[in-house]
Design an enzyme around this catalytic site. Structure first.
Site, mmCIF file in Angstrom:
data_model
loop_
_atom_site.group_PDB
_atom_site.id
_atom_site.type_symbol
_atom_site.label_atom_id
_atom_site.label_comp_id
_atom_site.label_asym_id
_atom_site.label_seq_id
_atom_site.Cartn_x
_atom_site.Cartn_y
_atom_site.Cartn_z
ATOM 1 N N SER A 1 -8.185 -9.630 1.280
ATOM 2 C CA SER A 1 -8.284 -10.243 -0.040
ATOM 3 C C SER A 1 -8.682 -11.700 0.164
ATOM 4 C CB SER A 1 -6.928 -10.133 -0.742
ATOM 5 O OG SER A 1 -6.947 -10.821 -1.967
ATOM 6 N N LYS B 1 -12.230 -7.917 -0.678
ATOM 7 C CA LYS B 1 -11.896 -8.089 -2.097
ATOM 8 C C LYS B 1 -12.028 -9.566 -2.427
ATOM 9 C CE LYS B 1 -7.339 -8.174 -4.214
ATOM 10 N NZ LYS B 1 -6.110 -7.408 -4.470
ATOM 11 N N LEU B 2 -12.831 -9.867 -3.429
ATOM 12 C CA LEU B 2 -13.004 -11.259 -3.858
ATOM 13 C C LEU B 2 -12.147 -11.516 -5.086
ATOM 14 C CD1 LEU B 2 -16.905 -11.657 -3.676
ATOM 15 C CD2 LEU B 2 -15.211 -12.072 -1.861
ATOM 16 N N LYS B 3 -11.376 -12.576 -5.037
ATOM 17 C CA LYS B 3 -10.643 -12.993 -6.223
ATOM 18 C C LYS B 3 -11.641 -13.650 -7.163
ATOM 19 C CE LYS B 3 -6.283 -12.062 -5.215
ATOM 20 N NZ LYS B 3 -5.454 -11.190 -6.078
ATOM 21 N N ASP C 1 -10.981 -8.859 -7.907
ATOM 22 C CA ASP C 1 -9.652 -8.863 -8.535
ATOM 23 C C ASP C 1 -9.522 -10.120 -9.391
ATOM 24 O OD1 ASP C 1 -7.007 -8.685 -9.254
ATOM 25 O OD2 ASP C 1 -6.204 -8.797 -7.210
ATOM 26 N N ASN D 1 -6.815 -10.729 -11.507
ATOM 27 C CA ASN D 1 -5.423 -11.066 -11.842
ATOM 28 C C ASN D 1 -5.256 -11.452 -13.311
ATOM 29 O OD1 ASN D 1 -5.324 -12.044 -8.570
ATOM 30 N ND2 ASN D 1 -3.634 -10.810 -9.356
ATOM 31 N N GLU E 1 -10.443 -4.972 -10.313
ATOM 32 C CA GLU E 1 -8.987 -4.892 -10.401
ATOM 33 C C GLU E 1 -8.466 -5.828 -11.489
ATOM 34 O OE1 GLU E 1 -7.296 -5.635 -6.551
ATOM 35 O OE2 GLU E 1 -5.250 -5.867 -7.296
ATOM 36 N N ASP F 1 -3.529 -3.199 -11.392
ATOM 37 C CA ASP F 1 -2.499 -3.704 -10.484
ATOM 38 C C ASP F 1 -1.297 -4.073 -11.356
ATOM 39 O OD1 ASP F 1 -0.852 -5.367 -8.940
ATOM 40 O OD2 ASP F 1 -2.444 -6.627 -8.155
ATOM 41 N N LYS G 1 1.681 -1.338 -5.365
ATOM 42 C CA LYS G 1 2.468 -2.342 -4.640
ATOM 43 C C LYS G 1 3.932 -1.955 -4.806
ATOM 44 C CE LYS G 1 -0.496 -6.352 -5.361
ATOM 45 N NZ LYS G 1 -0.649 -7.552 -6.209
ATOM 46 N N GLY H 1 -1.231 -5.790 -1.570
ATOM 47 C CA GLY H 1 -0.461 -6.665 -0.691
ATOM 48 C C GLY H 1 0.117 -7.816 -1.480
#
Ligand code: OSB
Ligand code: MG
Length: 383
Positions: A148, A174-176, A202, A204, A227, A252, A276, A304
């Site tokens: 990540s 995985k790119l934020k 992702d 968030n 995500e 998530d 998770k 994670g």
């Protein structure tokens, strides 16, 4: 099993480099390490004293989820351990399978609950000589490792960071993302590393449905998934966004239980699920989500939470279950830490080896645990 004492170690592990997501920047990982002492019965039926380890993955601040490290410690001391000990007094024993039940009167706090269940499960399995992988039903001895990648200061910096990880052998990146760090970084990474790189993003929960036209632009980059673009409670809106994009929708934050997973699947809000264990209250609930998803043909992968080697060991075991068909955020210890609490997990040809020893198969190195501990609480049964 009879628990005799529980120790809560508040630890601080400096990160090798800051980790930035849409909800903030982490420079240090603060965690609670749970140490359960118990009397158990071993595989031949004889009494034995065991120690089990758990890790609470709540972050220092309540930005990813409502829990936070210090709150989780308080929660365990004031509510969860008393509930667990009261259950043990009533029934004469506890098992990993009854830990969740013993704490069910307390609403929420899945990460604190998960840490206690994990420690009891570890103790129980160590007494029996069984590994987490065997207990959970893992079918492989290694799992593909993904990484990540946090939000960077610039695209050239991002390219250098991703290049390092690809060089190290990570099988999936995985790119934020967040508003303003969305299409351009993804386009640049796809352009630089070509079509074969397994790539996903992702957010968030940083976007809203009003961003649908922007998010749709991600469809041209052949991503494995997007995500949690929208809010935790926005199941229906994720379902709607999924009809507007071809990139598979992965949840998530929204998946807080097996019931939530079943709802998300039924509503078509999730084509993929990030599991998770901390977020859902433990490894047993995590396995239930795996089972629900697998029965519905929905792919899962293991997320994670910047775990120490303890959580990393358990996650590797979980990710060995057959429904985990996508690489997880289970990277080497060195992705985050110069010094891990346990023997470090290393990348072996892009894989993390599933531990085979009893319980987690790893334990904290005593001197390192002592060195990184900032606070210690001991709670004795019957106290
Ligand atoms: O959303 O997956 C997330 C870390 C902290 C909180 C939330 C998330 C993450 C990560 C890191 O992406 C994954 C890892 O531990 O490697
Ligand atoms: Mg996520």
């Amino acid at each position: 099993m009879q628990i005799t004492e529980v120790k809560l170690h508040s630890v601080r592990l400096p990160l090798i480099r800051p980790f930035t997501t849409s909800f903030g920047t982490q420079k240090v990982r603060s965690a609670i390490i749970v140490e359960v002492h118990a009397q158990a019965t071993n595989a031949t039926g004889n009494p034995t004293e065991v120690v089990g380890w758990g890790e609470c993955v709540a972050l220092a601040d309540p930005l990813y989820s409502p829990e936070y490290t210090e709150g989780a410690r308080q929660m365990m001391i004031r509510y969860l351990l008393p509930a667990l000990f009261a259950y043990q007094d009533r029934h004469g024993a506890v098992t990993a399978e009854t830990v969740g039940h013993s704490m069910r009167a307390v609403v929420g706090h899945p990460m604190a609950k998960s840490a206690l269940e994990m420690a009891v499960l570890d103790a129980q399995l160590r007494a029996r000589g069984e590994s987490f992988a065997q207990y959970l039903g893992a079918t492989v001895d290694r799992v593909p490792s993904g990484v990540s990648v946090g939000i960077q200061n610039s695209i050239p910096e991002l390219i250098d960071t991703v290049a390092e990880y690809v060089e190290e052998g990570y099988q999936r990146v995985k790119l934020k993302i967040q508003p303003g760090w969305d299409i351009a970084p993804v386009a640049a990474v796809r352009e630089r590393f070509g079509p074969d790189l397994l790539l996903q993003v992702d957010a968030n929960a940083a976007f809203t449905l009003a961003d649908a036209a922007l998010l749709r632009k991600l469809d041209t980059f052949d991503l494995l998934l997007i995500e949690q673009p929208l809010g935790e409670a926005d199941l229906r809106q994720h379902a709607e966004l999924a009809t507007l994009m071809s990139t598979p929708m992965c949840l998530d934050e929204s998946i807080v239980s097996a019931e939530a997973a079943a709802d998300a699947i039924a509503m078509k809000a999730a084509a993929v699920i990030n599991i998770k264990p901390g977020r859902v209250g433990g490894y047993l609930e995590a396995r239930r989500i795996h089972d629900v998803a697998r029965a519905n043909g929905v792919a899962v992968w293991c997320g994670g939470m910047l775990e120490t080697g303890l959580g990393r060991a358990a996650n590797a075991a979980l990710a060995g279950l057959p429904g985990f068909t996508l690489p997880g955020d289970i990277s080497a210890s060195g992705r985050f830490y110069e010094t891990d609490l346990t023997e470090p997990f290393v990348l072996d040809g892009g894989y993390i080896t599933v531990p085979t020893g009893p319980g987690l198969g790893v334990e904290p190195i005593p001197e390192i645990l002592r060195e990184l501990t900032t606070d210690l609480n001991a709670v004795a049964a019957g106290a």
